[in-house]
Design a protein around this motif. Structure first.
Motif, PDB file in Angstrom:
ATOM      1  N   PRO A 176     116.090 -11.884  67.152  1.00  0.00           N
ATOM      2  CA  PRO A 176     116.724 -12.554  68.295  1.00  0.00           C
ATOM      3  C   PRO A 176     117.112 -14.007  68.036  1.00  0.00           C
ATOM      4  O   PRO A 176     117.775 -14.620  68.857  1.00  0.00           O
ATOM      5  N   THR A 177     116.724 -14.568  66.888  1.00  0.00           N
ATOM      6  CA  THR A 177     116.938 -16.003  66.677  1.00  0.00           C
ATOM      7  C   THR A 177     118.292 -16.334  66.057  1.00  0.00           C
ATOM      8  O   THR A 177     118.836 -17.406  66.303  1.00  0.00           O
ATOM      9  N   TYR A 178     118.836 -15.420  65.231  1.00  0.00           N
ATOM     10  CA  TYR A 178     120.074 -15.687  64.488  1.00  0.00           C
ATOM     11  C   TYR A 178     119.999 -17.072  63.839  1.00  0.00           C
ATOM     12  O   TYR A 178     120.597 -18.044  64.312  1.00  0.00           O
ATOM     13  N   CYS A 236     123.199 -24.208  62.534  1.00  0.00           N
ATOM     14  CA  CYS A 236     124.502 -24.846  62.771  1.00  0.00           C
ATOM     15  C   CYS A 236     124.517 -25.611  64.088  1.00  0.00           C
ATOM     16  O   CYS A 236     125.097 -26.705  64.176  1.00  0.00           O
ATOM     17  N   ASN A 237     123.891 -25.049  65.108  1.00  0.00           N
ATOM     18  CA  ASN A 237     123.821 -25.755  66.392  1.00  0.00           C
ATOM     19  C   ASN A 237     123.054 -27.064  66.253  1.00  0.00           C
ATOM     20  O   ASN A 237     123.435 -28.094  66.837  1.00  0.00           O
ATOM     21  N   LEU A 271     113.896  -2.369  59.025  1.00  0.00           N
ATOM     22  CA  LEU A 271     112.709  -3.146  59.382  1.00  0.00           C
ATOM     23  C   LEU A 271     112.039  -2.511  60.599  1.00  0.00           C
ATOM     24  O   LEU A 271     112.630  -1.687  61.297  1.00  0.00           O
ATOM     25  N   SER A 272     110.803  -2.886  60.846  1.00  0.00           N
ATOM     26  CA  SER A 272     110.063  -2.326  61.982  1.00  0.00           C
ATOM     27  C   SER A 272     110.773  -2.651  63.294  1.00  0.00           C
ATOM     28  O   SER A 272     111.300  -3.751  63.476  1.00  0.00           O
ATOM     29  N   ALA A 273     110.771  -1.684  64.198  1.00  0.00           N
ATOM     30  CA  ALA A 273     111.392  -1.885  65.506  1.00  0.00           C
ATOM     31  C   ALA A 273     110.583  -2.895  66.322  1.00  0.00           C
ATOM     32  O   ALA A 273     109.359  -2.965  66.219  1.00  0.00           O
ATOM     33  N   LYS A 274     111.302  -3.685  67.130  1.00  0.00           N
ATOM     34  CA  LYS A 274     110.671  -4.678  68.001  1.00  0.00           C
ATOM     35  C   LYS A 274     111.215  -4.534  69.419  1.00  0.00           C
ATOM     36  O   LYS A 274     112.311  -4.016  69.628  1.00  0.00           O
ATOM     37  N   GLU A 275     110.446  -5.017  70.360  1.00  0.00           N
ATOM     38  CA  GLU A 275     110.887  -4.963  71.751  1.00  0.00           C
ATOM     39  C   GLU A 275     112.132  -5.809  71.980  1.00  0.00           C
ATOM     40  O   GLU A 275     112.903  -5.557  72.907  1.00  0.00           O
ATOM     41  N   THR A 276     112.327  -6.812  71.136  1.00  0.00           N
ATOM     42  CA  THR A 276     113.479  -7.705  71.293  1.00  0.00           C
ATOM     43  C   THR A 276     114.742  -7.168  70.626  1.00  0.00           C
ATOM     44  O   THR A 276     115.791  -7.818  70.683  1.00  0.00           O
ATOM     45  N   ASP A 277     114.663  -5.998  69.985  1.00  0.00           N
ATOM     46  CA  ASP A 277     115.840  -5.444  69.309  1.00  0.00           C
ATOM     47  C   ASP A 277     116.967  -5.204  70.311  1.00  0.00           C
ATOM     48  O   ASP A 277     116.745  -4.601  71.367  1.00  0.00           O
TER      49      ASP A 277
END
Length: 213
Positions: A12-14, A20-21, A169-175
């Motif tokens: 979720p972080t990109y 860049c921001n 990669l392992s699945a996450k709730e934030t996917d």
């Protein structure tokens, strides 16, 4: 830092967007060093010391180093058309490093000789099957990936916001939903291959039963 952020630029972080921001919002807009520092802080946190601490090398990293020395020689260098310091690829230097670390001499043409990589489409059309080429297009390596289907069972799945190895990669709730659906699609394709295999095997066994004495 750049290679890690660009290669694993995933939700979720990109991290590339985050860095860049931070650079764009740096306090001293015209101070290059300040901009760099702002990017480092955004990525690594606001610690008092930015010197890279010693790290424990995992089996995966060590294994990848071994593989690039013994099987998959990747001639990557930096030319004059980059923002980075020029650093051309030097096979002799690379080979010396492999000898020093692993005691092996790289074989730069082995992988293309063994698997046939000069025309991957032609080669795989002749002998390949049941392969998914998953490409996260945020991953810089995707430019060298197989981006189009080669046959009915050699399939390319591209995701605009995907990154390096993200789908395995392992699945996450934030996917995000697109990642959930990508994994679901890949799983369904592989289930179909397995189902077809057992159907073919059952048909073959039935044939042997009919014609056996």
């Amino acid at each position: 830092m750049y290679a890690s952020a660009a290669q694993y630029n995933h939700p979720p972080t990109y991290p590339v967007t985050m860095i860049c921001n931070a650079i764009d919002k740096a306090f001293f807009e015209n101070d290059t060093l300040n901009k760099i520092y702002a990017g480092v802080v955004a990525f690594r946190g606001n610690a008092t010391c930015k010197v890279n601490a010693p790290q424990n090398v995992s089996e995966i990293i060590q294994g990848w180093r071994w593989q690039t020395c013994s099987e998959m020689v990747i001639p990557i260098g930096i030319g004059n058309d980059s923002m980075f310091t020029v650093d051309p690829y030097n096979f002799e230097s690379f080979a010396n490093g492999c000898q020093k670390e692993f005691g092996v001499t790289p074989r730069p043409h082995w992988v293309t000789t063994y698997y046939g990589g000069h025309d991957i489409t032609l080669v795989l059309q002749r002998f390949g099957s049941n392969i998914i080429f998953s490409n996260g297009l945020r991953d810089p390596y995707s430019i060298g990936g197989v981006l189009n289907n080669i046959s009915d069972s050699i399939i390319a799945i591209n995701t605009v916001n995907g990154s390096h190895c993200l789908d395995i990669l392992s699945a996450k709730e934030t996917d995000p939903e697109w990642l959930v659906q990508q994994r679901k699609k890949e799983t369904e394709i592989m289930k179909g291959w397995i189902t077809q295999y057992y159907a073919d095997l059952a048909a073959l066994n039935e044939t042997w039963t009919l014609f056996s004495p």
